[in-house]
Design a protein around this motif. Structure first.
Motif, PDB file in Angstrom:
ATOM      1  N   ALA A   1       0.818  -1.219   0.000  1.00 44.37           N
ATOM      2  CA  ALA A   1       0.000   0.000   0.000  1.00 44.37           C
ATOM      3  C   ALA A   1       0.850   1.266   0.000  1.00 44.37           C
ATOM      4  CB  ALA A   1      -0.927   0.003   1.213  1.00 44.37           C
ATOM      5  N   MET A   2       2.124   1.129   0.342  1.00 45.31           N
ATOM      6  CA  MET A   2       3.042   2.272   0.306  1.00 45.31           C
ATOM      7  C   MET A   2       3.612   2.513  -1.089  1.00 45.31           C
ATOM      8  SD  MET A   2       5.200   1.458   3.786  1.00 45.31           S
ATOM      9  CE  MET A   2       4.366   0.932   5.283  1.00 45.31           C
ATOM     10  N   GLY A   3       3.195   1.698  -2.055  1.00 45.61           N
ATOM     11  CA  GLY A   3       3.660   1.873  -3.423  1.00 45.61           C
ATOM     12  C   GLY A   3       4.801   0.964  -3.811  1.00 45.61           C
ATOM     13  N   VAL A   4       5.071  -0.065  -3.020  1.00 48.40           N
ATOM     14  CA  VAL A   4       6.144  -1.018  -3.339  1.00 48.40           C
ATOM     15  C   VAL A   4       5.614  -2.035  -4.347  1.00 48.40           C
ATOM     16  CG1 VAL A   4       7.693  -2.779  -2.416  1.00 48.40           C
ATOM     17  CG2 VAL A   4       7.216  -0.696  -1.089  1.00 48.40           C
ATOM     18  N   ARG A   5       6.344  -2.237  -5.436  1.00 47.23           N
ATOM     19  CA  ARG A   5       5.907  -3.144  -6.511  1.00 47.23           C
ATOM     20  C   ARG A   5       6.619  -4.478  -6.524  1.00 47.23           C
ATOM     21  NH1 ARG A   5       6.858  -1.245 -12.025  1.00 47.23           N
ATOM     22  NH2 ARG A   5       5.953  -3.275 -12.488  1.00 47.23           N
ATOM     23  N   GLY A   6       7.811  -4.538  -5.943  1.00 54.18           N
ATOM     24  CA  GLY A   6       8.570  -5.778  -5.975  1.00 54.18           C
ATOM     25  C   GLY A   6       8.890  -6.272  -4.574  1.00 54.18           C
ATOM     26  N   PHE A   7       8.695  -7.561  -4.345  1.00 59.10           N
ATOM     27  CA  PHE A   7       8.989  -8.157  -3.043  1.00 59.10           C
ATOM     28  C   PHE A   7       9.890  -9.372  -3.226  1.00 59.10           C
ATOM     29  CE2 PHE A   7       5.159  -5.779  -2.266  1.00 59.10           C
ATOM     30  CZ  PHE A   7       5.311  -5.279  -0.981  1.00 59.10           C
ATOM     31  N   ILE A   8      10.983  -9.373  -2.508  1.00 58.83           N
ATOM     32  CA  ILE A   8      11.906 -10.500  -2.500  1.00 58.83           C
ATOM     33  C   ILE A   8      11.705 -11.167  -1.142  1.00 58.83           C
ATOM     34  CG2 ILE A   8      14.324 -11.180  -2.611  1.00 58.83           C
ATOM     35  CD1 ILE A   8      14.500  -8.160  -3.986  1.00 58.83           C
TER      36      ILE A   8
ATOM     37  N   GLY B   1       0.151  -6.091 -10.785  1.00 59.19           N
ATOM     38  CA  GLY B   1       1.342  -5.281 -10.995  1.00 59.19           C
ATOM     39  C   GLY B   1       2.416  -5.462  -9.947  1.00 59.19           C
ATOM     40  N   THR B   2       2.121  -6.242  -8.908  1.00 54.46           N
ATOM     41  CA  THR B   2       3.122  -6.545  -7.888  1.00 54.46           C
ATOM     42  C   THR B   2       3.789  -7.865  -8.236  1.00 54.46           C
ATOM     43  OG1 THR B   2       1.949  -5.358  -6.124  1.00 54.46           O
ATOM     44  CG2 THR B   2       3.495  -7.069  -5.441  1.00 54.46           C
ATOM     45  N   ALA B   3       5.126  -7.910  -8.120  1.00 50.27           N
ATOM     46  CA  ALA B   3       5.882  -9.119  -8.447  1.00 50.27           C
ATOM     47  C   ALA B   3       6.606  -9.625  -7.215  1.00 50.27           C
ATOM     48  CB  ALA B   3       6.892  -8.828  -9.557  1.00 50.27           C
ATOM     49  N   LEU B   4       6.554 -10.945  -7.013  1.00 49.72           N
ATOM     50  CA  LEU B   4       7.256 -11.578  -5.906  1.00 49.72           C
ATOM     51  C   LEU B   4       8.336 -12.514  -6.433  1.00 49.72           C
ATOM     52  CD1 LEU B   4       4.607 -10.608  -4.408  1.00 49.72           C
ATOM     53  CD2 LEU B   4       4.965 -12.557  -2.876  1.00 49.72           C
ATOM     54  N   VAL B   5       9.465 -12.513  -5.751  1.00 53.02           N
ATOM     55  CA  VAL B   5      10.550 -13.444  -6.046  1.00 53.02           C
ATOM     56  C   VAL B   5      10.776 -14.302  -4.804  1.00 53.02           C
ATOM     57  CG1 VAL B   5      12.949 -13.731  -6.748  1.00 53.02           C
ATOM     58  CG2 VAL B   5      11.647 -11.742  -7.551  1.00 53.02           C
ATOM     59  N   ASN B   6      10.776 -15.597  -4.991  1.00 47.60           N
ATOM     60  CA  ASN B   6      11.037 -16.519  -3.904  1.00 47.60           C
ATOM     61  C   ASN B   6      12.541 -16.557  -3.634  1.00 47.60           C
ATOM     62  OD1 ASN B   6      11.247 -18.616  -2.108  1.00 47.60           O
ATOM     63  ND2 ASN B   6      10.134 -20.111  -3.349  1.00 47.60           N
ATOM     64  N   ALA B   7      12.926 -16.051  -2.472  1.00 43.81           N
ATOM     65  CA  ALA B   7      14.337 -16.063  -2.073  1.00 43.81           C
ATOM     66  C   ALA B   7      14.619 -17.216  -1.120  1.00 43.81           C
ATOM     67  CB  ALA B   7      14.701 -14.735  -1.419  1.00 43.81           C
ATOM     68  N   GLY B   8      13.763 -18.245  -1.177  1.00 38.13           N
ATOM     69  CA  GLY B   8      13.919 -19.431  -0.355  1.00 38.13           C
ATOM     70  C   GLY B   8      12.733 -19.622   0.565  1.00 38.13           C
ATOM     71  N   ASP B   9      11.977 -20.711   0.357  1.00 39.93           N
ATOM     72  CA  ASP B   9      10.841 -20.993   1.241  1.00 39.93           C
ATOM     73  C   ASP B   9      10.931 -22.434   1.737  1.00 39.93           C
ATOM     74  OD1 ASP B   9      10.178 -22.108  -1.268  1.00 39.93           O
ATOM     75  OD2 ASP B   9       8.034 -21.972  -0.859  1.00 39.93           O
ATOM     76  N   GLY B  10      10.988 -22.574   3.055  1.00 39.21           N
ATOM     77  CA  GLY B  10      11.061 -23.891   3.659  1.00 39.21           C
ATOM     78  C   GLY B  10      12.148 -24.734   3.025  1.00 39.21           C
TER      79      GLY B  10
END
Length: 312
Positions: free
Chosen positions: A101-108, A127-136
């Protein structure tokens, strides 16, 4: 259409290498190689805000993503779970949506839960993109990509002519799973896996692999040895004996490495337990590509961020 592609088949998130088509995987590797060769992409993500949303500790992955995002001109926000509202009970989904909601479009995102990043991707807005930087223990796709880039630089692009060996705690390793997905997609001639029976999965992960429990035999003629960190908590669980016993049976030494093919290369995702899964002489030796992996991590992660967040 999957959780990481849109209706047109374009990559909108990077959650796993499992099922990623070979052309898409090779396109990411080609772009990463261009960055490794010095391609200038300053401004590609100018004005784009990216957040490293890590719920687990990290050194190489977090910093290389930050470095990659900065290289592309993005605004980078850091997130520290230890000092965040997650300590007050806020869920990962609420955390993501509030930062979004703060305007961040990319999440690692790094998370201890299997499938946690895919769940967050489903909750993210358009429009939001997520990158998996390691899950479980599920996936670490950018580590898989940087390993493939490192192997391709050293051995050439024709994996169909090469033999690969993965050694150690495959059962609990998200790195191993992503490497296996990528090696299969790129047509590896042969994939061997070696480790204690208690640390090898029995869930289909090793389908098509040759399992060899004798490390000396497994090394014979391989072109690349991909070592895994021994997670010391497995000792507490009784899955392995002493560190000395593990090193005796599965530690990579110069003498053992001599059994591999001439010019064989050594990889390790880090952090390294020196003197346990690998000796100093190998980790710092001429066949080690460990630091090149780290350098390639920046190039690979720049390619991923540009692909997901850059102009279409």
């Amino acid at each position: 259409m999957t959780a990481q592609t849109d209706a047109a088949g374009r990559l909108v998130h990077l959650l796993t290498l499992d099922g990623l088509p070979r052309p898409a995987l090779e396109a990411l590797l080609d772009r990463a190689q261009a960055f490794a060769d010095g391609a200038d992409a300053r401004g590609a993500l100018a004005g784009v805000a990216v957040c490293t949303l890590f719920f687990e500790p990290s050194t190489r992955t977090r910093l290389s993503f930050q470095r990659a995002a900065q290289r592309l001109g993005a605004d980078v926000l850091g997130f520290d779970a230890a000092t965040s509202s997650t300590t007050k009970g806020e869920t990962a989904r609420d955390t993501l949506q509030n930062i979004e909601a703060m305007g961040v479009r990319g999440f690692i995102v790094r998370h201890s839960g299997d499938g946690a990043v895919a769940d967050l991707a489903m909750a993210a807005g358009p429009g939001t993109a997520l990158v998996n930087a390691g899950d479980g223990r599920s996936a670490h796709p950018t580590q898989g990509l940087l390993d493939m880039l490192t192997l391709r630089q050293a051995l050439g692009a024709d994996f169909g002519a090469r033999r690969f060996l993965i050694v150690g705690d495959v059962k609990h390793s998200r790195v191993a799973r992503s490497d296996l997905h990528a090696l299969r997609t790129l047509g590896a001639r042969a994939i061997r896996v070696c480790g204690p029976a208690t640390l090898l999965p029995d869930d289909g992960t090793l389908a098509g692999c040759e399992v060899v429990h004798d490390f000396d035999a497994a090394l014979e003629g391989v072109d690349a040895v991909m070592m895994l960190r021994l997670q010391r908590e497995r000792m507490e669980e009784g899955l392995v004996g002493s560190l000395e016993d593990y090193h005796r049976d599965y530690g990579l030494t110069p003498e053992r490495l001599a059994r591999a093919a001439a010019g064989a290369v050594v990889l390790h995702p880090g952090p390294i337990n020196r003197g346990v899964e690998i000796t100093d002489a190998v980790a710092d030796g001429p066949q080690s590509l460990i630091l090149r992996q780290v350098a390639n991590g920046v190039a690979v992660r720049a390619a991923v961020l540009e692909t997901l967040l850059g102009p279409r």
